[in-house]
Write an enzyme that holds these catalytic residues in place. Sequence first.
Site, PDB file in Angstrom:
ATOM      1  N   GLY A  82     -43.605 -79.854  52.830  1.00 44.82           N
ATOM      2  CA  GLY A  82     -43.501 -80.020  51.670  1.00 44.82           C
ATOM      3  C   GLY A  82     -42.487 -81.022  51.094  1.00 44.82           C
ATOM      4  O   GLY A  82     -41.478 -80.998  51.924  1.00 44.82           O
ATOM      5  N   ARG A 139     -36.167 -69.043  46.500  1.00 42.36           N
ATOM      6  CA  ARG A 139     -35.129 -68.665  47.439  1.00 42.36           C
ATOM      7  C   ARG A 139     -34.008 -67.687  46.872  1.00 42.36           C
ATOM      8  O   ARG A 139     -33.372 -67.273  47.500  1.00 42.36           O
ATOM      9  CB  ARG A 139     -34.713 -69.913  47.998  1.00 42.36           C
ATOM     10  CG  ARG A 139     -35.516 -70.607  48.925  1.00 42.36           C
ATOM     11  CD  ARG A 139     -35.024 -71.891  49.129  1.00 42.36           C
ATOM     12  NE  ARG A 139     -34.941 -73.138  47.958  1.00 42.36           N
ATOM     13  CZ  ARG A 139     -34.893 -74.447  48.002  1.00 42.36           C
ATOM     14  NH1 ARG A 139     -34.799 -74.919  49.248  1.00 42.36           N
ATOM     15  NH2 ARG A 139     -35.012 -75.064  46.951  1.00 42.36           N
ATOM     16  N   TYR A 179     -49.862 -73.535  41.945  1.00 42.59           N
ATOM     17  CA  TYR A 179     -48.734 -74.379  41.968  1.00 42.59           C
ATOM     18  C   TYR A 179     -48.316 -74.932  40.747  1.00 42.59           C
ATOM     19  O   TYR A 179     -48.830 -76.025  40.349  1.00 42.59           O
ATOM     20  CB  TYR A 179     -48.842 -75.284  42.937  1.00 42.59           C
ATOM     21  CG  TYR A 179     -49.113 -74.960  44.631  1.00 42.59           C
ATOM     22  CD1 TYR A 179     -48.809 -73.768  44.939  1.00 42.59           C
ATOM     23  CD2 TYR A 179     -49.463 -75.889  45.509  1.00 42.59           C
ATOM     24  CE1 TYR A 179     -49.084 -73.123  46.200  1.00 42.59           C
ATOM     25  CE2 TYR A 179     -49.741 -75.261  46.876  1.00 42.59           C
ATOM     26  CZ  TYR A 179     -49.659 -73.957  47.143  1.00 42.59           C
ATOM     27  OH  TYR A 179     -49.529 -73.405  48.319  1.00 42.59           O
ATOM     28  N   ARG A 239     -40.802 -83.335  47.537  1.00 41.86           N
ATOM     29  CA  ARG A 239     -40.830 -83.865  46.027  1.00 41.86           C
ATOM     30  C   ARG A 239     -39.908 -85.053  45.771  1.00 41.86           C
ATOM     31  O   ARG A 239     -40.021 -85.222  44.356  1.00 41.86           O
ATOM     32  CB  ARG A 239     -40.679 -82.806  44.999  1.00 41.86           C
ATOM     33  CG  ARG A 239     -39.478 -81.898  45.131  1.00 41.86           C
ATOM     34  CD  ARG A 239     -39.109 -80.750  44.162  1.00 41.86           C
ATOM     35  NE  ARG A 239     -38.294 -79.918  44.751  1.00 41.86           N
ATOM     36  CZ  ARG A 239     -37.689 -78.707  44.058  1.00 41.86           C
ATOM     37  NH1 ARG A 239     -38.340 -78.569  42.884  1.00 41.86           N
ATOM     38  NH2 ARG A 239     -36.910 -78.148  44.409  1.00 41.86           N
ATOM     39  N   CYS A 258     -39.391 -73.893  56.657  1.00 41.97           N
ATOM     40  CA  CYS A 258     -39.021 -72.382  56.167  1.00 41.97           C
ATOM     41  C   CYS A 258     -38.028 -72.563  54.781  1.00 41.97           C
ATOM     42  O   CYS A 258     -37.070 -72.169  54.838  1.00 41.97           O
ATOM     43  CB  CYS A 258     -38.069 -71.499  57.285  1.00 41.97           C
ATOM     44  SG  CYS A 258     -37.793 -70.141  57.227  1.00 41.97           S
ATOM     45  N   ARG A 259     -38.922 -73.232  53.811  1.00 40.82           N
ATOM     46  CA  ARG A 259     -38.347 -73.168  52.636  1.00 40.82           C
ATOM     47  C   ARG A 259     -36.818 -74.026  52.557  1.00 40.82           C
ATOM     48  O   ARG A 259     -35.794 -73.542  51.613  1.00 40.82           O
ATOM     49  CB  ARG A 259     -38.015 -71.627  51.656  1.00 40.82           C
ATOM     50  CG  ARG A 259     -39.116 -71.347  51.062  1.00 40.82           C
ATOM     51  CD  ARG A 259     -40.079 -70.364  52.302  1.00 40.82           C
ATOM     52  NE  ARG A 259     -39.523 -69.176  52.494  1.00 40.82           N
ATOM     53  CZ  ARG A 259     -39.812 -68.603  53.534  1.00 40.82           C
ATOM     54  NH1 ARG A 259     -40.880 -69.044  54.396  1.00 40.82           N
ATOM     55  NH2 ARG A 259     -39.240 -67.518  54.029  1.00 40.82           N
TER      56      ARG A 259
END
Length: 330
Positions: free
Chosen positions: A279, A228, A57, A281, A208-209
Amino acid sequence: MEYLTIPQTNLNVSRVALGTWAIGGWMWGGSDEKESIKTIHTALDRGVNLVDTAPVYGFGHSEEIVGKALAQYGKRDQVLISSKVGLEWNEQGRVWRNATPERITKEIDDSLRRLGVDRIDIYFVHWPDPLVPFEKTAETMNKLLIQGKIGAIGVSNFSPEQMDAFRTESPLHLCQPPYNIFEQEIDDEIKPYCQANNIALMTYGALCRGLLSGTMHSRREFHGDDLRKYDPKFQQPRFDDYLAAVDKLKELAAEKSKDLLPLAVRWVLDQGVEIALWGGRKPAQMDPLDEIFGWRLDQDDRQRVQQILTETIKDPVGPEFMAPPTRRKT
């Protein structure tokens, strides 16, 4: 927050763990370090006690940020770290699988240094390497467990047959496959296998992203190295089908007085999964955490989810595009 003890261990973990792939920046269009550290601190303040990362990552960047965040936060004895091993890369950013004993031995020391710790609580083999016998990989992982460099052993993206081979030479505590409302492939074999063998499921991709975040729209553009751009779910006309499903799932969530994101994560937890990876950020992305707990989806709700998928998605596709290649034989 809900907590549980991982079978065969003394690790008490939150049922939602913070995933830090996006924090590493690679394949997510970059990342801001200060915002990322604040995000980790916000998740910990809200009861998350497990942070998941990996060397690949950001090619070490995510692990370094996690290490800085935990050093600043303190309370190291209250926070668990999971990381991974078994991927290699070059200066051009090309990634391939490598789970040789030599690679694992090198990677664990590199990860410990970047994280600033002397033990990684949960250590996963990131992807199965078909060029190395799974028994050999397991033997190396078990040595790390005996040495005290890791606290528990996991595998990610392994099949039941691969886990069978692995378990002949090592205990196996966790399995980390992809799993969300749109990607349910593990229901066929992997989930029953783990449940039958007392292996905890710590699934990734709960949103799912971002499709299940409730904020995605058809005009959304993806820039730079954002994965994506290549994910078939985000390509037309399939993208519109998934967004149509999202709209109907939002209606179901509203009936529960919830937004889509808490419903999507709750769905994972109510499907027999011990830990869902989520996830983020940005600190604000942690705001919905409290809405995930204190309620459940009943059988009728879960059947409605399946009905929505059947009605809206004409050509479903899984997460296979993310699989890294094997290295060339030498």
